[in-house]
Design a protein around this motif. Structure first.
Motif, mmCIF file in Angstrom:
data_model
loop_
_atom_site.group_PDB
_atom_site.id
_atom_site.type_symbol
_atom_site.label_atom_id
_atom_site.label_comp_id
_atom_site.label_asym_id
_atom_site.label_seq_id
_atom_site.Cartn_x
_atom_site.Cartn_y
_atom_site.Cartn_z
ATOM 1 N N ALA A 157 0.830 -1.212 0.000
ATOM 2 C CA ALA A 157 0.000 0.000 0.000
ATOM 3 C C ALA A 157 0.859 1.255 0.000
ATOM 4 O O ALA A 157 0.566 2.226 -0.717
ATOM 5 C CB ALA A 157 -0.925 -0.004 1.214
ATOM 6 N N MET A 158 1.907 1.253 0.791
ATOM 7 C CA MET A 158 2.794 2.413 0.854
ATOM 8 C C MET A 158 3.448 2.680 -0.499
ATOM 9 O O MET A 158 3.563 3.833 -0.928
ATOM 10 C CB MET A 158 3.843 2.210 1.950
ATOM 11 N N GLU A 159 3.869 1.611 -1.173
ATOM 12 C CA GLU A 159 4.495 1.777 -2.486
ATOM 13 C C GLU A 159 3.497 2.301 -3.513
ATOM 14 O O GLU A 159 3.823 3.157 -4.337
ATOM 15 C CB GLU A 159 5.098 0.450 -2.950
ATOM 16 N N ILE A 160 2.282 1.786 -3.462
ATOM 17 C CA ILE A 160 1.242 2.247 -4.393
ATOM 18 C C ILE A 160 0.985 3.737 -4.205
ATOM 19 O O ILE A 160 0.898 4.505 -5.174
ATOM 20 C CB ILE A 160 -0.056 1.442 -4.187
ATOM 21 N N ALA A 166 -0.619 10.825 -4.365
ATOM 22 C CA ALA A 166 -1.872 11.501 -4.023
ATOM 23 C C ALA A 166 -2.810 10.475 -3.399
ATOM 24 O O ALA A 166 -2.740 9.285 -3.729
ATOM 25 C CB ALA A 166 -2.517 12.129 -5.255
ATOM 26 N N PRO A 167 -3.686 10.913 -2.511
ATOM 27 C CA PRO A 167 -4.650 9.974 -1.911
ATOM 28 C C PRO A 167 -5.563 9.373 -2.971
ATOM 29 O O PRO A 167 -5.859 10.003 -3.992
ATOM 30 C CB PRO A 167 -5.442 10.865 -0.945
ATOM 31 N N ILE A 168 -6.023 8.142 -2.710
ATOM 32 C CA ILE A 168 -6.938 7.481 -3.641
ATOM 33 C C ILE A 168 -8.079 6.843 -2.845
ATOM 34 O O ILE A 168 -7.951 6.603 -1.642
ATOM 35 C CB ILE A 168 -6.219 6.406 -4.490
ATOM 36 N N PRO A 169 -9.216 6.557 -3.497
ATOM 37 C CA PRO A 169 -10.331 5.911 -2.799
ATOM 38 C C PRO A 169 -9.922 4.556 -2.222
ATOM 39 O O PRO A 169 -9.087 3.849 -2.808
ATOM 40 C CB PRO A 169 -11.386 5.757 -3.895
ATOM 41 N N LEU A 170 -10.514 4.198 -1.105
ATOM 42 C CA LEU A 170 -10.156 2.952 -0.431
ATOM 43 C C LEU A 170 -10.388 1.737 -1.325
ATOM 44 O O LEU A 170 -9.539 0.835 -1.383
ATOM 45 C CB LEU A 170 -10.955 2.811 0.869
ATOM 46 N N ASP A 171 -11.510 1.684 -2.020
ATOM 47 C CA ASP A 171 -11.793 0.531 -2.890
ATOM 48 C C ASP A 171 -10.707 0.363 -3.947
ATOM 49 O O ASP A 171 -10.293 -0.763 -4.258
ATOM 50 C CB ASP A 171 -13.153 0.696 -3.572
ATOM 51 N N GLU A 172 -10.244 1.486 -4.490
ATOM 52 C CA GLU A 172 -9.189 1.444 -5.511
ATOM 53 C C GLU A 172 -7.879 0.949 -4.904
ATOM 54 O O GLU A 172 -7.162 0.140 -5.517
ATOM 55 C CB GLU A 172 -9.002 2.837 -6.113
ATOM 56 N N ALA A 176 -5.879 -2.584 -5.837
ATOM 57 C CA ALA A 176 -4.488 -2.537 -6.294
ATOM 58 C C ALA A 176 -3.592 -3.414 -5.420
ATOM 59 O O ALA A 176 -2.691 -4.095 -5.921
ATOM 60 C CB ALA A 176 -3.991 -1.092 -6.278
ATOM 61 N N ILE A 177 -3.842 -3.403 -4.113
ATOM 62 C CA ILE A 177 -3.071 -4.256 -3.204
ATOM 63 C C ILE A 177 -3.339 -5.720 -3.495
ATOM 64 O O ILE A 177 -2.419 -6.546 -3.567
ATOM 65 C CB ILE A 177 -3.431 -3.939 -1.734
ATOM 66 N N SER A 178 -4.608 -6.058 -3.652
ATOM 67 C CA SER A 178 -5.014 -7.447 -3.892
ATOM 68 C C SER A 178 -4.309 -8.029 -5.118
ATOM 69 O O SER A 178 -3.902 -9.197 -5.119
ATOM 70 C CB SER A 178 -6.533 -7.512 -4.072
ATOM 71 N N LYS A 179 -4.140 -7.219 -6.155
ATOM 72 C CA LYS A 179 -3.506 -7.692 -7.387
ATOM 73 C C LYS A 179 -2.027 -8.006 -7.189
ATOM 74 O O LYS A 179 -1.452 -8.803 -7.946
ATOM 75 C CB LYS A 179 -3.668 -6.639 -8.482
ATOM 76 N N GLN A 180 -1.391 -7.388 -6.186
ATOM 77 C CA GLN A 180 0.039 -7.584 -5.984
ATOM 78 C C GLN A 180 0.382 -8.621 -4.921
ATOM 79 O O GLN A 180 1.535 -9.026 -4.801
ATOM 80 C CB GLN A 180 0.696 -6.245 -5.612
ATOM 81 N N LEU A 181 -0.598 -9.057 -4.142
ATOM 82 C CA LEU A 181 -0.336 -10.064 -3.116
ATOM 83 C C LEU A 181 -0.092 -11.422 -3.759
ATOM 84 O O LEU A 181 -0.678 -11.755 -4.787
ATOM 85 C CB LEU A 181 -1.513 -10.144 -2.149
ATOM 86 N N THR A 182 0.748 -12.217 -3.128
ATOM 87 C CA THR A 182 1.133 -13.505 -3.699
ATOM 88 C C THR A 182 0.054 -14.566 -3.555
ATOM 89 O O THR A 182 0.035 -15.549 -4.297
ATOM 90 C CB THR A 182 2.423 -14.020 -3.043
ATOM 91 N N THR A 183 -0.851 -14.395 -2.589
ATOM 92 C CA THR A 183 -1.948 -15.337 -2.398
ATOM 93 C C THR A 183 -3.264 -14.574 -2.319
ATOM 94 O O THR A 183 -3.287 -13.427 -1.854
ATOM 95 C CB THR A 183 -1.774 -16.165 -1.107
#
Length: 236
Positions: A157-160, A166-172, A176-183
């Motif tokens: 999340a910090m890297e994103i 800039a701040p982004i909506p929580l759903d977004e 984005a985090i979900s797509k980068q997690l390994t599981t």
């Protein structure tokens, strides 16, 4: 006990009163004041000790013994214990206290105070309080439910956010985090980790950004004006 029955039977106010009434009057008074149950503020060992004419250490001993008695009464509030266990399992075994309060209130339709929830998390053995570290604020853990993606969620999340700048909506952010997690990781787990993060916070506009940005930690009129300007694209 299924989750629906657990929610229906978890009457925090009634069950808390019943548990406290089982204590002797002094122990009950000390527990109520130390946890701030039904009050605005918690009280210190010193202030209670002065009123009773005993040392702060003696107050601490009475409090510790009372908490042991309350823990032994677990059958009395098994519905609350089951509700909390389900909530922690649904959120990956980690919850910031303010987030836990929000989730419990939404599930029960009640207005459970942070002090009351803290009381139960303290006396129910399944839960442990974790001190702040380099990634998280003070939070509560249920070790059996804790997964191994907690740290990765916050670091990703910090890297994103750094890349977006800039701040982004929580759903977004969650997507984005979900797509980068390994599981594969449920959204509730990701949201719980973000809520407990030391470096990420919600802005006044409801988006999420890094702590220290003008939008998340405004230090004056200038920061507030900058936050409005960046969001709206024009001065307010």
């Amino acid at each position: 006990m299924n989750s629906e029955h657990t929610v229906q039977e978890a009457n925090f106010e009634q069950l808390t009163d019943a548990a406290l009434q089982a204590l002797d009057s002094r122990s009950r008074d000390i527990i109520v004041r130390r946890f701030g149950i039904g009050k605005e503020e918690k009280e210190t060992l010193e202030s209670i000790g002065k009123e009773y004419g005993i040392t702060r250490e003696r107050v601490r001993q009475i409090e510790a013994n009372a908490k042991k008695e309350l823990t032994a009464m677990r059958e009395l509030f098994v519905s609350i214990e089951s509700l909390l266990l389900n909530v922690f399992k649904d959120h990956g075994g980690l919850l910031a206290e303010h987030h836990a309060v929000d989730v419990i209130n939404e599930k029960t339709g009640a207005d459970v105070s942070p002090h009351t929830l803290h009381f139960y998390l303290t006396i129910i053995p399944h839960f442990t309080s974790a001190q702040p570290n380099n990634l998280f604020i003070t939070h509560w853990k249920h070790e059996e439910s804790l997964h191994n993606q907690i740290d990765a969620i916050v670091l990703i999340a910090m890297e994103i956010l750094k890349e977006k700048n800039a701040p982004i909506p929580l759903d977004e952010l969650v997507l984005a985090i979900s797509k980068q997690l390994t599981t594969p990781t449920p959204d509730t787990h990701i949201r719980a980790a973000l809520q407990a993060s030391k470096h990420i916070s919600k802005t006044a506009f409801g988006d999420w950004g890094l702590i220290g940005w003008a939008e998340t930690s405004p230090r004056g009129v200038g920061d507030k004006a900058f936050a409005v300007l960046r969001r709206k694209g024009e001065p307010a």
